[in-house]
Enzyme design. Structure first.
Site, PDB file in Angstrom:
ATOM      1  N   GLY A   1      35.993  36.753  41.182  1.00 35.62           N
ATOM      2  CA  GLY A   1      36.914  35.709  40.299  1.00 35.62           C
ATOM      3  C   GLY A   1      37.821  37.035  39.594  1.00 35.62           C
ATOM      4  O   GLY A   1      38.659  36.918  38.701  1.00 35.62           O
TER       5      GLY A   1
ATOM      6  N   ASP B   1      46.423  44.098  46.055  1.00 31.53           N
ATOM      7  CA  ASP B   1      45.670  45.298  45.015  1.00 31.53           C
ATOM      8  C   ASP B   1      46.550  46.628  45.096  1.00 31.53           C
ATOM      9  O   ASP B   1      45.533  47.210  44.060  1.00 31.53           O
ATOM     10  CB  ASP B   1      44.252  44.163  45.781  1.00 31.53           C
ATOM     11  CG  ASP B   1      43.616  43.129  44.873  1.00 31.53           C
ATOM     12  OD1 ASP B   1      44.261  42.650  45.243  1.00 31.53           O
ATOM     13  OD2 ASP B   1      42.537  43.192  45.205  1.00 31.53           O
TER      14      ASP B   1
ATOM     15  N   THR C   1      37.276  35.644  46.500  1.00 27.87           N
ATOM     16  CA  THR C   1      36.228  36.635  47.117  1.00 27.87           C
ATOM     17  C   THR C   1      34.679  35.369  46.200  1.00 27.87           C
ATOM     18  O   THR C   1      34.666  34.362  46.020  1.00 27.87           O
ATOM     19  CB  THR C   1      36.100  37.961  45.931  1.00 27.87           C
ATOM     20  OG1 THR C   1      35.358  37.756  44.459  1.00 27.87           O
ATOM     21  CG2 THR C   1      37.067  38.530  45.931  1.00 27.87           C
TER      22      THR C   1
END
Ligand SMILES: *[C@@H]1O[C@H](CO)[C@@H](O)[C@H](O)[C@H]1NC(C)=O
Ligand SMILES: *[C@@H]1O[C@H](CO)[C@@H](O)[C@H](O)[C@H]1NC(C)=O
Ligand SMILES: *[C@@H]1O[C@H](CO)[C@@H](O)[C@H](O)[C@H]1NC(C)=O
Length: 631
Positions: free
Chosen positions: A513, A464, A422
């Site tokens: 992160g 995710d 990201t």
């Protein structure tokens, strides 16, 4: 001086009162003295002392830090800019510049964010792009209205909870790992509501960079090197990033003409060109050829979730951020409320602040895994709990100052989310409208696939989600609230935040992160708003991270801009080890962008309705080598 704890921390830490960048408004007295002192002590004992270089005194370390930060008058930092008018802070100087140019042209903060995000998608392709997704928080200064745009990727219609059972690595790598991209839809939806400049104008800089070539910056070169094998293995990535059979190095020129063409069509024809139109059709064709299941109908059906920003209050500040499936806003609120409730000053006497912060993070991580997409699971009870000070009190009572515990102590029910990558950008405009936007393709270069016909990097956001029967690294069961369902969004650690003090804009922050984002944003907030470090120093400070499992504290050990190594002092390590923490150094922490708005005295106490326009200080994290831009 209540907030800074009077003389308490001065002698202890050697922080002078003469730091010119320390905002006056934050040094003065506050009504929540006890909280502030407790929190300041925490941050001072922990985060600040933490930066003591091995073998050096605390004061020396602080002086060094300030010299590097440029606020000691030694030299200005390329990572910080001040402006009375407006500012943009992104991971890349060129994109901050593109954002500032949009502001200069009379744009709203959202205009700047759109242009900067499109730029980032070109020059930081490992972290963001139109093949990914984003969270965008926008606050209108005049009305105070704050809106959350959830443009996170969604599971395709053909997705099933066990779609990765046969081939578990395909959840992370390859086109099957792709969620339906939301980035362009999110930018367009926010722009439709707030934008003042023409849509197509925002594409011009990104198109130019993609077509005529852009210089690969060191951080991107490092990412390419780290993923060299994967880049070389994919024909699409290889053609763009390794045209001569090896990945591009820093300073070399990268071109992505197919992406320039795709962006040009979306600039001219609108987002429909992607969400069902010719660009989307080409993209879907490439993705399906690479083994993906996404359809043009998936693109056509993509919807940005628009809602009121979630508001959390802690330590005398208000935070406007994303509701679930982001775990960031509620996660940070829980940590801050846990720490803010300490009344005792005892932990001044050592490194107790680091210990307590780590313990609060461990509890938060365990608790947040009950969250998921609120359109699919009822998380309202969990959210209310995480925002509630009495719940934070209970957490605090479980923190023991002389020891840490094995993961089981924190009642982790579910395997931890491990998200990635990201890029975050912050914008504040002349009217003090503000944007906090975090954009992602999940892992570096997402699914490790680039659609050759459109030049778009394919995200791997499906990774995710939790999946049943997966063997998890922490040996905990996968979180059911985060199971795959068609159209569902995965849980995320992304934490874009707009910070208010008495109803006035006080700052904008966010990071990249993955799991470490929440710890990062929390530490940067404490460093500046509670301890009183200047904005750049607040971002530069070495940080600590924890992932609950393994039971290890990661501490940064970086060589910063001019070769100075900042690492945990031996004394601090000993303190933590005595409490049973296992310590490991890391040279790849999370990355943070931060804009601070100086509020004059009346704003800090009054909370009137008129919009203050104080000095803006924008910081791009040196860890990624970014630079902000001001007007
Ligand atoms: C969601 O759960 C809460 C309790 O956690 C409950 O009060 C509420 O009624 C539930 N909402 C729905 C729509 O089921
Ligand atoms: C922590 O302190 C308590 C008493 O306050 C003591 O019983 C316990 O043994 C201590 N634990 C450690 C690890 O030192
Ligand atoms: C920090 O990193 C350097 C270089 O990798 C290493 O030599 C040193 O031991 C590390 N220090 C700590 C405290 O981890």
């Amino acid at each position: 001086m209540a907030a800074r704890g009077g003389g308490l921390q001065g002698p202890l830490l050697g922080i002078g009162e003469d730091s010119p960048a320390a905002p006056q408004g934050r040094r003065s007295s506050r009504p929540w003295t006890a909280l502030a002192i407790a929190a300041a002590l925490l941050a001072l004992a922990g985060v600040v002392l933490f930066l003591s270089s091995a073998g050096r005194g605390v004061g020396a370390a602080w002086d060094e830090q300030r010299r590097i930060s440029g606020s000691g008058g030694v030299r200005p930092s390329p990572h910080e800019v001040e402006s009375a008018e407006g500012a943009a802070a992104a991971d890349d100087a060129r994109c901050s510049g593109v954002g500032a140019a949009a502001l200069r042209a009379g744009g709203h903060a959202v205009d700047a964010a759109v242009a900067a995000a499109l730029c980032l998608g070109v020059v930081h392709p490992m972290s963001s792009g139109v093949g990914g997704g984003a969270f965008i928080v926008v606050r209108d200064a005049a009305s105070g209205e704050a809106v959350a745009f959830d443009a996170q990727e969604t599971a395709p219609a053909a997705a099933t909870p066990d779609m990765y059972a046969r081939d578990p690595p395909s959840k992370c790598k390859g086109a099957l790992a792709m969620g339906v991209p939301g980035e362009l839809a999110g930018l367009h939806t926010a722009w439709s509501r707030y934008g003042r400049l023409p849509w197509r104008d925002h594409f011009a800089p990104a198109i130019r960079l993609a077509r005529h070539g852009y210089e690969v910056v060191p951080y991107v070169a490092r990412a390419l090197k780290k993923t060299e094998r994967e880049v070389l293995a994919d024909p699409g990535l290889r053609a763009v990033f390794a045209p001569e059979g090896r990945v591009l190095a820093a300073g070399e020129t990268c071109r992505n003409p197919a992406l320039a063409d795709a962006l040009e069509r979306v600039a001219e024809e609108g987002v429909a060109a992607f969400y069902g139109g010719p660009v989307g059709e080409s993209f879907v064709r490439d993705v399906r050829a690479a083994g993906g299941i996404v359809t043009v109908d998936d693109l056509r059906g993509y919807k940005v979730e628009v809602s009121a920003a979630m508001r959390a209050d802690a330590m005398g500040y208000s935070f406007l951020g994303m509701p679930p499936p982001s775990s960031g806003t509620v996660g940070m609120a829980l940590i801050l409320n846990t720490l803010g409730g300490y009344k005792s000053l005892e932990f001044l006497k050592g490194f107790l602040g680091v210990h307590r912060l780590i313990e609060a993070i461990k509890h938060m991580l365990a608790i947040r895994m009950d969250l998921g997409d609120p359109d699919y699971v009822n998380v309202s009870g969990n959210v209310a709990e995480m925002l509630s000070p009495p719940f934070a009190d209970k957490i605090r009572q479980r923190i023991v100052d002389n020891t840490t515990f094995p993961p089981g102590y924190y009642f982790p029910k579910w395997s931890q989310l491990r998200d990635h990558g990201t890029s975050h950008l912050c914008v504040v405009d002349g009217d003090r409208n503000s944007v906090a936007m975090t954009t992602t393709v999940n892992s570096y270069f997402g699914a490790h696939v680039l659609s050759p016909s459109t030049g778009i990097v394919v995200n791997n956001e499906m990774d995710d989600f939790s999946v049943p029967a997966a063997r998890t690294p922490d040996h905990l069961p996968p979180a059911p609230a985060n199971f795959i369902a068609p159209g569902k969004r995965p849980l995320s650690s992304m934490t874009p935040l707009i910070i208010l003090k008495n109803g006035q804009l006080a700052g904008v922050v966010g990071g990249s992160g993955g799991t470490d984002i929440i710890a990062t944003v929390t530490q940067v907030f404490l460093n500046h708003f509670i301890v009183g470090l200047d904005p750049l120093a607040a971002v530069q400070h070495p940080r600590v991270y924890h992932r609950l499992v393994p039971n290890v504290v990661k501490y940064e050990n970086y060589t910063v801009v001019d070769g100075e190594v900042i690492a945990l002092s031996g004394e601090a390590r000993e303190f933590m080890e005595q409490r049973g923490h296992r310590l490991e150094s890391t040279d790849s922490g999370a990355v943070c962008q931060f804009i601070v708005h100086d509020l004059p005295e009346p704003a800090a106490s009054g909370g009137g309705r008129s919009v203050f326009r104080g000095k803006l200080t924008a910081v791009s994290d040196p860890r990624k080598g970014g630079s902000p831009a001001g007007l």
